[in-house]
Design a protein around this motif. Structure first.
Motif, PDB file in Angstrom:
ATOM      1  N   PHE A 101      61.535 -10.744   9.414  1.00 43.74           N
ATOM      2  CA  PHE A 101      62.375  -9.584   9.714  1.00 43.74           C
ATOM      3  C   PHE A 101      61.532  -8.325   9.880  1.00 43.74           C
ATOM      4  O   PHE A 101      61.703  -7.575  10.831  1.00 43.74           O
ATOM      5  CB  PHE A 101      63.423  -9.362   8.615  1.00 43.74           C
ATOM      6  CG  PHE A 101      64.227  -8.096   8.830  1.00 43.74           C
ATOM      7  CD1 PHE A 101      65.142  -8.015   9.863  1.00 43.74           C
ATOM      8  CD2 PHE A 101      64.039  -6.980   8.021  1.00 43.74           C
ATOM      9  CE1 PHE A 101      65.870  -6.847  10.098  1.00 43.74           C
ATOM     10  CE2 PHE A 101      64.756  -5.813   8.235  1.00 43.74           C
ATOM     11  CZ  PHE A 101      65.677  -5.743   9.275  1.00 43.74           C
ATOM     12  N   ASN A 102      60.563  -8.109   8.972  1.00 45.20           N
ATOM     13  CA  ASN A 102      59.869  -6.827   8.986  1.00 45.20           C
ATOM     14  C   ASN A 102      58.608  -6.888   8.122  1.00 45.20           C
ATOM     15  O   ASN A 102      58.555  -7.601   7.129  1.00 45.20           O
ATOM     16  CB  ASN A 102      60.819  -5.745   8.442  1.00 45.20           C
ATOM     17  CG  ASN A 102      60.147  -4.408   8.224  1.00 45.20           C
ATOM     18  OD1 ASN A 102      59.739  -4.092   7.111  1.00 45.20           O
ATOM     19  ND2 ASN A 102      60.026  -3.625   9.277  1.00 45.20           N
ATOM     20  N   TYR A 103      57.576  -6.149   8.544  1.00 43.20           N
ATOM     21  CA  TYR A 103      56.431  -5.863   7.683  1.00 43.20           C
ATOM     22  C   TYR A 103      56.710  -4.498   7.051  1.00 43.20           C
ATOM     23  O   TYR A 103      56.695  -3.481   7.742  1.00 43.20           O
ATOM     24  CB  TYR A 103      55.133  -5.828   8.487  1.00 43.20           C
ATOM     25  CG  TYR A 103      54.728  -7.178   9.038  1.00 43.20           C
ATOM     26  CD1 TYR A 103      54.168  -8.143   8.217  1.00 43.20           C
ATOM     27  CD2 TYR A 103      54.926  -7.491  10.382  1.00 43.20           C
ATOM     28  CE1 TYR A 103      53.811  -9.391   8.709  1.00 43.20           C
ATOM     29  CE2 TYR A 103      54.569  -8.731  10.890  1.00 43.20           C
ATOM     30  CZ  TYR A 103      54.006  -9.680  10.051  1.00 43.20           C
ATOM     31  OH  TYR A 103      53.664 -10.907  10.545  1.00 43.20           O
ATOM     32  N   PRO A 104      56.958  -4.436   5.753  1.00 47.71           N
ATOM     33  CA  PRO A 104      57.508  -3.228   5.125  1.00 47.71           C
ATOM     34  C   PRO A 104      56.470  -2.164   4.781  1.00 47.71           C
ATOM     35  O   PRO A 104      56.263  -1.822   3.606  1.00 47.71           O
ATOM     36  CB  PRO A 104      58.160  -3.793   3.861  1.00 47.71           C
ATOM     37  CG  PRO A 104      57.270  -4.933   3.487  1.00 47.71           C
ATOM     38  CD  PRO A 104      56.830  -5.550   4.794  1.00 47.71           C
ATOM     39  N   TYR A 105      55.864  -1.598   5.809  1.00 50.40           N
ATOM     40  CA  TYR A 105      54.768  -0.667   5.567  1.00 50.40           C
ATOM     41  C   TYR A 105      55.086   0.778   5.949  1.00 50.40           C
ATOM     42  O   TYR A 105      54.189   1.610   6.071  1.00 50.40           O
ATOM     43  CB  TYR A 105      53.524  -1.129   6.332  1.00 50.40           C
ATOM     44  CG  TYR A 105      53.013  -2.494   5.895  1.00 50.40           C
ATOM     45  CD1 TYR A 105      52.996  -2.856   4.552  1.00 50.40           C
ATOM     46  CD2 TYR A 105      52.542  -3.407   6.831  1.00 50.40           C
ATOM     47  CE1 TYR A 105      52.529  -4.100   4.155  1.00 50.40           C
ATOM     48  CE2 TYR A 105      52.068  -4.655   6.439  1.00 50.40           C
ATOM     49  CZ  TYR A 105      52.066  -4.998   5.104  1.00 50.40           C
ATOM     50  OH  TYR A 105      51.592  -6.229   4.711  1.00 50.40           O
ATOM     51  N   ASP A 106      56.366   1.091   6.148  1.00 49.93           N
ATOM     52  CA  ASP A 106      56.724   2.457   6.511  1.00 49.93           C
ATOM     53  C   ASP A 106      57.056   3.315   5.297  1.00 49.93           C
ATOM     54  O   ASP A 106      57.164   4.537   5.418  1.00 49.93           O
ATOM     55  CB  ASP A 106      57.925   2.451   7.473  1.00 49.93           C
ATOM     56  CG  ASP A 106      57.574   1.880   8.834  1.00 49.93           C
ATOM     57  OD1 ASP A 106      56.406   2.033   9.252  1.00 49.93           O
ATOM     58  OD2 ASP A 106      58.456   1.279   9.474  1.00 49.93           O
ATOM     59  N   GLN A 107      57.252   2.704   4.142  1.00 50.17           N
ATOM     60  CA  GLN A 107      57.568   3.465   2.932  1.00 50.17           C
ATOM     61  C   GLN A 107      56.309   4.137   2.383  1.00 50.17           C
ATOM     62  O   GLN A 107      55.218   3.990   2.942  1.00 50.17           O
ATOM     63  CB  GLN A 107      58.244   2.564   1.897  1.00 50.17           C
ATOM     64  CG  GLN A 107      57.725   1.136   1.803  1.00 50.17           C
ATOM     65  CD  GLN A 107      56.302   1.023   1.347  1.00 50.17           C
ATOM     66  OE1 GLN A 107      55.918   1.675   0.385  1.00 50.17           O
ATOM     67  NE2 GLN A 107      55.503   0.217   2.001  1.00 50.17           N
ATOM     68  N   ALA A 108      56.451   4.878   1.295  1.00 51.15           N
ATOM     69  CA  ALA A 108      55.375   5.739   0.801  1.00 51.15           C
ATOM     70  C   ALA A 108      54.089   5.010   0.474  1.00 51.15           C
ATOM     71  O   ALA A 108      52.994   5.555   0.613  1.00 51.15           O
ATOM     72  CB  ALA A 108      55.860   6.509  -0.439  1.00 51.15           C
ATOM     73  N   ALA A 109      54.188   3.752   0.058  1.00 47.40           N
ATOM     74  CA  ALA A 109      52.985   2.999  -0.300  1.00 47.40           C
ATOM     75  C   ALA A 109      52.221   2.511   0.921  1.00 47.40           C
ATOM     76  O   ALA A 109      51.054   2.127   0.808  1.00 47.40           O
ATOM     77  CB  ALA A 109      53.356   1.799  -1.174  1.00 47.40           C
ATOM     78  N   GLY A 110      52.857   2.541   2.094  1.00 56.17           N
ATOM     79  CA  GLY A 110      52.207   2.013   3.293  1.00 56.17           C
ATOM     80  C   GLY A 110      51.793   0.570   3.081  1.00 56.17           C
ATOM     81  O   GLY A 110      52.569  -0.238   2.583  1.00 56.17           O
ATOM     82  N   LYS A 111      50.543   0.246   3.434  1.00 54.20           N
ATOM     83  CA  LYS A 111      50.024  -1.114   3.235  1.00 54.20           C
ATOM     84  C   LYS A 111      49.319  -1.275   1.894  1.00 54.20           C
ATOM     85  O   LYS A 111      48.804  -2.349   1.591  1.00 54.20           O
ATOM     86  CB  LYS A 111      49.045  -1.463   4.360  1.00 54.20           C
ATOM     87  CG  LYS A 111      49.680  -1.544   5.743  1.00 54.20           C
ATOM     88  CD  LYS A 111      48.641  -1.871   6.810  1.00 54.20           C
ATOM     89  CE  LYS A 111      49.291  -1.960   8.190  1.00 54.20           C
ATOM     90  NZ  LYS A 111      48.306  -2.246   9.259  1.00 54.20           N
TER      91      LYS A 111
END
Length: 336
Positions: A210-220
């Motif tokens: 579904f998604n690589y969840p790297y847009d939140q504050a922690a990034g990658k």
């Protein structure tokens, strides 16, 4: 529950004592180095081969929670954990000091095959979440409580108007290796898993990306190398040798994945195809990102992971001394 269990375990202690021995002119310092079972974490098994200045004994744990418990209970001397574990420890008043980065990435959101949802369709997911909640059967979302993927998932949900505490039902599956079977049995609808288990899910068709969840504050950002103040004070040469070895290992990972792949195969018994696929979502990096760590702490407080502002403790407990010595770079060039 995670924080309560961690503190209890920390004060009860484990059965193995810390093994850093006093350095002498004729012996190398001995270090117990703990790491978790995930694709980016398993490269830590390679660290001993990158130093002649210390005898490093690597110990594998099921999760980062277990590694942190081992560190604060003096069962290991240096540990690979996540930024989330570091911030949580500071929130609980535990004495941990970050001394290096290691590998980032490794997070992936997957959905079970029966859900009609395209990649990155957050509007579609929001509709599914709202409909399920209205029918009294909220979507079941799994993660391993306390790991970076859990935080990445919750941060992404919050960014897209989904309250992770009220709109969905979170299910804790402590061992990420169990994510694939939970999807196959239909016990969960969505999972934020860690590599190489995320790749295993996709390649076995147990679920879909579904998604690589790297847009939140922690990034990658995911992994940190941490130790305790007493280890730094009493055995600085051991910490120095270990951080230098981590830096060399990271440089090596950026040129060859051979040893890394062997470690994944050894500790997970997954085939080479899964291991190779998993490393497409891992990013070797020894920098420590102070500003982003503060942003992560703010997000964790907003998500009720922690209860206090740990910003002063972050500034105090990120020690760039060993990383600067190992790289020859000033801390300003290392993420400070």
């Amino acid at each position: 529950m995670f924080r309560r269990a961690l503190v209890v375990a920390a004060f009860i202690g484990l059965t193995v004592n810390s093994q850093v021995h006093a350095e002498s002119s004729t012996s190398k310092p001995e270090v117990k180095l703990g790491f978790a079972k995930c694709a980016q974490c398993l490269s830590m098994a390679l660290v001993p081969q990158f130093t002649q200045d210390a005898k490093i004994d690597t110990i594998n744990f099921t999760s980062g929670n277990d590694v942190l418990t081992a560190l604060v209970s003096h069962s290991v001397d240096i540990a690979q954990v996540t930024y989330l574990h570091f911030v949580t420890a500071l929130d609980r008043g535990l004495d941990v000091v970050a001394v290096s980065g290691q590998v980032n990435g490794g997070s992936e959101i997957l959905v079970r095959n029966g859900i009609d949802l395209q990649q990155n369709d957050w509007a579609g997911l929001k509709k599914l979440v709202d409909a399920a909640k209205a029918h009294g059967a909220p979507l079941r979302i799994a993660a391993s409580r306390g790991n970076a993927q859990d935080l990445h998932m919750r941060g992404e949900l919050q960014m897209h108007g989904i309250d992770p505490n009220r709109d969905v039902q979170f299910i804790n599956i402590p061992n990420p290796a169990d994510h694939v079977s939970a999807l196959q049995r239909g016990e969960i609808d969505i999972v934020c898993s860690v590599e190489p288990f995320a790749s295993q899910i996709r390649l076995s068709h147990a679920g879909k990306l579904f998604n690589y969840p790297y847009d939140q504050a922690a990034g990658k950002l995911s992994n940190l190398i941490v130790t305790r103040p007493d280890v730094i004070k009493d055995h600085p040469e051991a910490v120095k040798a270990t951080v230098a070895a981590v830096v060399k290992m990271v440089d090596s990972l950026n040129t060859s994945h051979a040893g890394w792949l062997a470690s994944i195969n050894q500790y997970t018994a997954l085939d080479q195809t899964v291991a190779v696929e998993s490393l497409k979502n891992a990013y070797p990096d020894y920098h420590m990102y102070r500003t982003q760590t503060i942003a992560i702490a703010k997000m964790m407080k907003d998500l009720h992971y922690i209860s206090t502002d740990v910003t002063p403790a972050i500034d105090k407990n990120m020690d760039y001394t060993f990383l600067t010595d190992a790289t020859g770079k000033p801390k300003a060039a290392l993420g400070f």
